[in-house]
Motif scaffolding. Structure first.
Motif, PDB file in Angstrom:
ATOM      1  N   ARG A1038       0.839  -1.196   0.000  1.00 39.51           N
ATOM      2  CA  ARG A1038       0.000   0.000   0.000  1.00 39.51           C
ATOM      3  C   ARG A1038       0.876   1.250   0.000  1.00 39.51           C
ATOM      4  NH1 ARG A1038      -2.780  -1.121   4.106  1.00 39.51           N
ATOM      5  NH2 ARG A1038      -4.555  -2.043   2.998  1.00 39.51           N
ATOM      6  N   THR A1042       0.818   4.270  -2.666  1.00 38.04           N
ATOM      7  CA  THR A1042       0.538   5.610  -2.149  1.00 38.04           C
ATOM      8  C   THR A1042       1.645   6.584  -2.517  1.00 38.04           C
ATOM      9  OG1 THR A1042      -0.705   4.694  -0.294  1.00 38.04           O
ATOM     10  CG2 THR A1042       0.087   6.938  -0.069  1.00 38.04           C
ATOM     11  N   LEU A1104      -5.377  -3.273  -4.306  1.00 35.76           N
ATOM     12  CA  LEU A1104      -4.749  -1.960  -4.136  1.00 35.76           C
ATOM     13  C   LEU A1104      -4.862  -1.129  -5.413  1.00 35.76           C
ATOM     14  CD1 LEU A1104      -1.560  -3.022  -2.152  1.00 35.76           C
ATOM     15  CD2 LEU A1104      -3.430  -1.595  -1.303  1.00 35.76           C
ATOM     16  N   SER A1108      -6.614   2.442  -5.588  1.00 39.72           N
ATOM     17  CA  SER A1108      -5.854   3.584  -6.083  1.00 39.72           C
ATOM     18  C   SER A1108      -6.607   4.318  -7.181  1.00 39.72           C
ATOM     19  CB  SER A1108      -4.490   3.120  -6.603  1.00 39.72           C
ATOM     20  OG  SER A1108      -3.744   2.500  -5.578  1.00 39.72           O
TER      21      SER A1108
END
Length: 1316
Positions: A1038, A1042, A1104, A1108
């Protein structure tokens, strides 16, 4: 409609013939006659249009009734659709074109009919007699035979017919102007029917009519190339019939360049004709017609900035090249030697990214160089530890990367060679330089990135010398011998300030990718070209002395060891000495090859490696007989080579060049020979060091063990939930790769091009090697596997192995035994091995090394048991283990595998690291644990709270305690480095697999011993949590998403996003709490190999990615407006969102590929993606349909890119052989869902975006994949896309499907253009 009986039909056609003759005699109105005939045929039950009538009418004309009325009757028959127009044209072309010079009027009428009816294809394919008509055309013109059509589909015949019409017109026009002699075969390709009866004599008007006919034929060719239907059909022919199209194109070029009619015509432009032939159609243009399709095509339209495969120029799309940076960091992991070549993998990766990103080669090569430069810059202040250092990173930039570029250029030019060989034309000359010119442009632009061009301090002088060489070349300065290559310069080369671009350009020039005209690029050299560098000395270089024949004196040898060779000829000279010189000269040559030329001879590094591997396998003399190995006589020479290639950097360099399988094949005979002999012979090296066969064996054996993770199987299979993904390296696997690689090399055009780079003086044996050739090695490996899989078997008292065990124990614990008798009992309890009766074991241990390795597990078991029972103190145990390792260093491998296995089995009680019996970590354990927490926290990982009383709980499993105690007894010096690099990674992996805080304890002990390694050791220890905790892996992933996507701009680490946020700028560039931390991407690269079960990663990365995409849409504030075509603040905001979505998908694909390779990617395509689409996600759409659509786009890019990384975009890699099956399974799932056979749970907008996006990317970026898919699956998928009103995409898919779908594509072209 009823069909008349056969007898009735015969009488009917006789009556029709009479009607034709009657009409001709009475001169009736042709239209009225045609309408009456239509009624007559319909009443008789004849299916219209009638092929039989077409044959009858054409046969009637030629040549007895070649009259104007006969032609009018034929034309009206076509008009009222009682004969198939294309069949008539086929019949006419068969008769008229060969006889056009004798019957120019007939040829003119044929051209008129062709102009009127050749473009009316829609009624034909919709007519009931379509199949019969096309079969008749095929029978007449033999199209299937001429074009090699694999089937007789009517659509394929239709395409061939259109192609043949144009081709016949071109040939006829060339012949009419006398230009056929200029073509390849100097004649027409079409069959001629020259049986002409009753030919009319030529009259004076024939010449004028022939000229007019030729001009009309050329005009008609232009019409056929301009018409939307026929131009698309011709483009399809060019794709699927490349050989025929090349022949046609060559003839067409002759016509456009040599024809006087074309040149003098007011209506025909030669340049326009040429352009039309090469750009017959662009039929992937996507248009938005309705609001539902408009929503998706606003993202996917090829005319839009937001195209799925839109072009990215310059550096604006630089983030899309992130996979290269990740790949570079991954291959720098020094804990594992890869069997695959980094050069080949990088070649495939760059080709995949260039294709999927739809960029120019200029952009692709620029991105490649920038990624390699970033890698070196991240290593400017390297972390100190037993890991690859600057030399290896420079190898990536200056050797691996140029070789990958050379592969790409040679692959393109090898295609040009093949095409030139099969084609007399020069069509491919323009294409030949496309990649090479892209390289030139990228290196010219590289000068704009000054921040990346600053050399590391260790190579500043080398960069200066490269700049000085450029100045000397431009100025024409030589060393008196007419050459400047071997001119000696001092370290500073003052007056010439070089940078990394100078080194990159030199690396490319040395491989003939550039020439020295690069020195003339603006800004490449500083100052004026007439300024002579002040560092030039009067003498020539040491390598120039070698080329002149100087002998290898000690001083010259030392200079050659520290100075890299600059050319292949120089290193070939040393290789010649190594093979034919005296013993001392051979040893000197071996030392030179393993010196600077290996580590920093970037332009010849791959050659040096091959020379070394070849020298490790010297040929047996002809007079050798019996079981004696000729390798024994080469012991000093082989020892120099083995020691020289044992450093960490060297093994990693061998791994990067893909030579590990070859090296393994060379080491195994050495291990077999030196391990099987009694060490009763010693050799004295020129340095004064005395070696035995045991020393040579140990060096070779430990080097062999480092080529695969020999200590890992028990941890992976016992502690892990599932076996690891991917091929498991083993001696058999390495030999299999070696044999396959050597057997296949040289068979492809690419290999034949690459072979030209190789030295001609080296001869590598391509004979296969198998484990059966090495019985002692095979026996050891079997025992090794048994030892790791289960406890030791019973040891029989009095057996040869028993005596060896006795002798080894006596040697190891000789000082302990002076106090009296001591019994060491194996844990199996099978026997009691007393050491009291052995006075001197040295003579008894003059036995083969393989025998010692066979006994070593029993020795270790006895020693460990004695320590556990208190018979041996921990200090005595460590001393005894060190004694055994010093006696035969190869036993370190057995220690690693045995202790790892015993820790895995968990049968030993933990021991307290209290500082009394065992070394204590108390001095810095708390500090180490705190720093580990800070490193993980800095990357966004929330670590479980560590025990408060960590010091009191400082215990280790006995085997682990024994291993770590042994390692800290070693002095860190060059002589022991090659042994510690074997034990170090194994100790790290073993400690990481044990419960917390085993790893911090081991780290604490080693940081006490080597304080300068603290950063490296603590960073390594921080990876332990990921081995035990899947949640920590997810958190780290993650953080990667990010930071890369800058989803938390308030974070200092992630404020800018992209490569810098993901990988940082080198270890130590980030500080948190006073310690150096690592970027999340770097940490993941270091930990992913220790993840027990990588199969769960595909689902987590997919999750993820979807998260996103939603975050990106939210931050960009994208909302659908009423008209459905604009979003939020407009196209700019959507463009930014789409770029970030592609970046997210690119990151996800990279992580999947790096984590699990080919098998994990295939699991993603076969299992994870279908399961995700079937599952119900139940997420609310907060942005009016944008998020589902963006998710579908992201998934399409994610799937294609992951697959391209694993399989390649073409068929050049071995992995591509697995592609057809997996791709067929995935497309079968897609088609079944489209046909309603599978129920989907995902959002419909997501599904639609995924399907159209995936197909669009596959067609445009990886067309070779489409050719591998089952034809029926392609047709079904195309049909489903048409039901979605995706006509253009369905057509593009069929057009890419090759000959199998060519017919269906042709029919769809006609239908699509008719609708327009």
């Amino acid at each position: 409609m009823a069909v008349a009986p056969l007898d009735s039909q015969e009488s009917l056609w006789e009556s029709v013939t009479s009607l034709i003759r009657s009409a001709q005699e009475k001169n009736v109105d042709p239209l009225q006659w045609a309408l009456e005939l239509r009624l007559t045929l319909s009443a008789a039950g004849i299916s219209l249009p009638s092929p039989d009538l077409a044959h009858l009418l054409v046969s009637h004309i030629f040549w007895e009734n070649h009259t104007p009325l006969s032609w009018k009757l034929l034309e009206k028959a076509i008009t009222v659709t009682i004969v198939p127009p294309l069949l008539v044209l086929a019949l006419l072309s068969h008769r008229v074109i060969p006889n056009r010079k004798h019957h120019p009027a007939a040829y003119r009428l044929y051209l008129e009919l062709l102009k009127r009816h050749a473009f009316s294809l829609m009624p034909l394919i919709r007519g009931s007699g379509y199949h019969r008509t096309m079969n008749s055309i095929d029978d007449i013109l033999h199209l299937s035979e001429i074009f090699g059509l694999p089937n007789h589909e009517p659509g394929s015949i239709l395409l061939a017919f259109v192609f043949s019409i144009v081709w016949q017109l071109v040939d006829a026009s060339l012949d009419d102007e006398g230009l056929l002699e200029l073509t390849s075969n100097k004649s027409s390709n079409w069959p001629h029917d020259m049986e002409i009866d009753g030919l009319l004599k030529r009259n004076d008007n024939h010449g004028l009519l022939e000229k007019a006919n030729t001009e009309m034929a050329i005009t008609l060719i232009q019409f056929l190339l301009q018409n939307e239907v026929t131009s698309r059909i011709l483009h399809l022919a060019s794709q699927n019939m490349p050989t025929h199209w090349e022949d046609f194109s060559q003839r067409f070029r002759v016509l456009t360049t040599k024809s006087l009619l074309v040149r003098n015509s007011k209506h025909i432009n030669p340049e326009a004709l040429t352009y039309l032939a090469s750009h017959t159609s662009k039929f992937l243009e996507r248009e938005s017609k309705t609001i539902p399709r408009g929503e998706f095509h606003a993202l996917l339209s090829s005319g839009s900035i937001l195209a799925l495969t839109s072009q990215h120029h310059g550096t604006s799309g630089s983030a899309l090249w992130l996979p290269i940076d990740l790949f570079f960091e991954d291959i720098m992991d020094g804990t594992q030697a890869a069997a695959a070549s980094a050069v080949e993998n990088l070649t495939g990766l760059v080709k995949a990214l260039q294709a999927v990103n739809s960029t120019t080669w200029h952009d692709a090569f620029l991105a490649l160089w920038l990624a390699a430069l970033r890698l070196v810059q991240r290593e400017r202040d390297p972390i100190e530890g037993p890991v690859p250092r600057t030399d290896t990173f420079l190898c990536v930039l200056l050797s691996v990367t140029p070789l990958a570029v050379a592969n790409i250029i040679e692959e393109e030019e090898s295609q040009w060679i093949d095409q030139s060989a099969s084609s007399p034309s020069n069509q491919w000359k323009e294409k030949k330089g496309k990649c090479r010119q892209g390289l030139v442009n990228s290196l010219q632009q590289l000068g704009d990135y000054e921040s990346l061009l600053t050399p590391p301090i260790s190579v500043q002088s080398v960069a200066n010398q490269a700049a000085a060489k450029a100045v000397m070349s431009i100025s024409g300065i030589t060393n008196g011998s007419g050459s400047y290559e071997n001119t000696s310069m001092n370290e500073s080369a003052s007056g010439c300030s070089g940078n990394m671009r100078h080194l990159v350009v030199e690396a490319c020039i040395s491989r003939n990718l550039l020439d020295t005209s690069a020195y003339l690029w603006p800004g490449f050299v500083n100052g004026g070209t007439n300024q002579v560098p002040q560092g030039i000395a009067g003498n020539v270089s040491c390598w120039s002395l070698v080329m002149k024949g100087s002998s290898l004196t000690p001083s010259l040898t030392n200079s050659l060891i520290t100075t890299p060779a600059s050319s292949l000829a120089e290193i070939e000279k040393i290789y010649e000495v190594a093979t034919t010189g005296s013993e001392d000269e051979k040893i000197a040559a071996a030392s030179i090859l393993c010196g600077a030329s290996l580590f920093r001879g970037w332009s010849i590094q791959e050659h040096v490696i091959i020379f070394i591997v070849t020298l490790l396998s010297p040929q047996a003399p002809a007079n050798i007989s019996g079981s004696y190995s000729h390798l024994i006589n080469c012991a000093p020479f082989l020892n120099v080579l083995l020691v020289g290639i044992s450093p960490v950097d060297c093994v990693q360099i061998f791994s990067l060049h893909g030579v590990v399988p070859l090296l393994a094949g060379a080491l195994m005979p050495i291990c077999e020979a030196f391990g099987s002999g009694i060490p009763n012979i010693t050799w004295t090296l020129p340095t004064g060091e005395v070696i035995s066969s045991h020393a040579v064996f140990s060096t070779a054996f430990i080097l062999l063990l480092r080529l695969w993770r020999f200590d890992h199987p028990p941890l992976d299979y016992v502690l892990g939930d599932v076996p690891p993904v991917g091929p498991q390296s083993s001696p058999e696997y390495l030999l299999l790769v070696r044999n396959c690689r050597l057997e296949c090399f040289g068979k492809s055009p690419k290999d034949r091009m690459a072979r030209r780079r190789f030295s001609k003086v080296v001869d590598i044996s391509v004979d296969p090697i198998f484990m059966d050739s090495f019985p002692r090695l095979k026996q050891w490996y079997r025992q090794h596997q048994e030892c790791m899989a289960s406890i030791l078997s019973e040891l029989k008292t009095g057996s040869p192995v028993h005596h060896i065990v006795d002798s080894l124990l006596s040697m190891m614990f000789k000082k302990t035994n002076k106090g009296g008798s001591q019994s060491l009992t194996p844990s199996s309890g099978s026997s009691s091995l007393s050491t009291s009766g052995v006075d001197d074991s040295s003579d008894q241990l003059k036995i083969p090394a393989w025998d010692i390795l066979e006994a070593a597990p029993f020795v270790l078991d006895a020693a460990l048991t004695a320590c556990a029972h208190g018979s041996l103190s921990p200090r005595e145990l460590a001393t005894g283990l060190k004694t055994l390792a010093d006696f035969l260093p190869a036993t370190l491998g057995t220690m690693v595998s045995y202790f790892s296995s015993e820790v895995t089995r968990g049968l030993w009680k933990p021991v307290s690291m209290n500082g009394t019996d065992w070394p204590s970590p108390a001095a810095n354990l708390a500090s180490v644990e705190q720093q580990i927490e800070l490193i993980l926290a800095a990357t966004g990982v929330d670590v479980p709270r560590l025990p408060a009383d960590g010091i009191s709980a400082a215990t280790l499993p006995l085997p682990l305690a024994a291993l770590v105690s042994l390692t800290i007894t070693y002095k860190l010096e060059k002589a022991t480095e090659r042994f510690l690099v074997l034990v170090g990674p194994a100790l790290d992996a073993l400690a990481a697999a044990c419960p917390w805080p085993c790893m911090p304890i081991v780290t604490s002990l080693w940081t006490q011993k080597v304080k300068r390694w603290s950063d490296f050791l603590i960073f390594s220890a921080s990876r332990t949590v990921f081995h035990h905790n899947s949640d920590a892996v997810i958190q780290l992933l993650r953080s990667c998403f990010t930071c890369t996507l800058s989803l938390t701009p308030t974070s200092q680490l992630c404020s800018y996003g992209g490569v810098g946020a993901l990988l940082g700028h080198g270890f130590g560039s980030l500080y948190s709490g006073g310690i150096s931390t690592a970027a999340p991407g770097i940490l993941y690269i270091k930990v992913h190999r220790s993840i027990r079960d990588v199969m769960f990663l595909t689902e987590e990365i997919l999750s993820l990615l979807m998260f996103s995409v939603k975050s990106i849409a939210t931050t960009e504030k994208l909302k659908k407006t009423k008209d459905g075509l604009r979003y939020g603040v407009g196209q700019v905001s959507l463009s930014q969102a789409m770029t970030r979505v592609k970046l997210a998908a690119s990151l996800g694909a990279s992580l999947v590929w790096i984590s699990g390779g080919l098998n994990l990617v295939q699991a993603l395509i076969k299992e994870t993606l279908p399961s995700w689409f079937i599952s119900v996600h139940g997420e609310e759409d907060e942005l009016g349909g944008m998020v589902p659509m963006l998710r579908g786009y992201a998934l399409a890019y994610f799937a294609i890119l992951s697959s391209a990384f694993a399989w390649g975009v073409d068929s050049s890699s071995p992995a591509s052989k697995r592609r057809p099956r997996v791709l067929w399974l995935h497309l079968e799932f897609v088609v079944s869902a489209l046909e309603g056979k599978i129920s989907l749970g995902c959002d419909w907008a997501t599904w639609q975006a995924y399907v159209t996006g995936f197909v669009s990317l596959m067609v445009q970026c990886t067309p070779a994949w489409v050719l591998e898919v089952d034809v029926e699956v392609i047709k079904r998928l195309s049909k489903s896309l048409r039901q979605w009103n995706e006509q253009d995409l369905a057509l593009a898919l069929l057009c890419a499907g090759g000959l199998g779908t060519m017919g269906t594509a042709t029919e769809l072209i006609v239908e699509t253009c008719h609708q327009l």
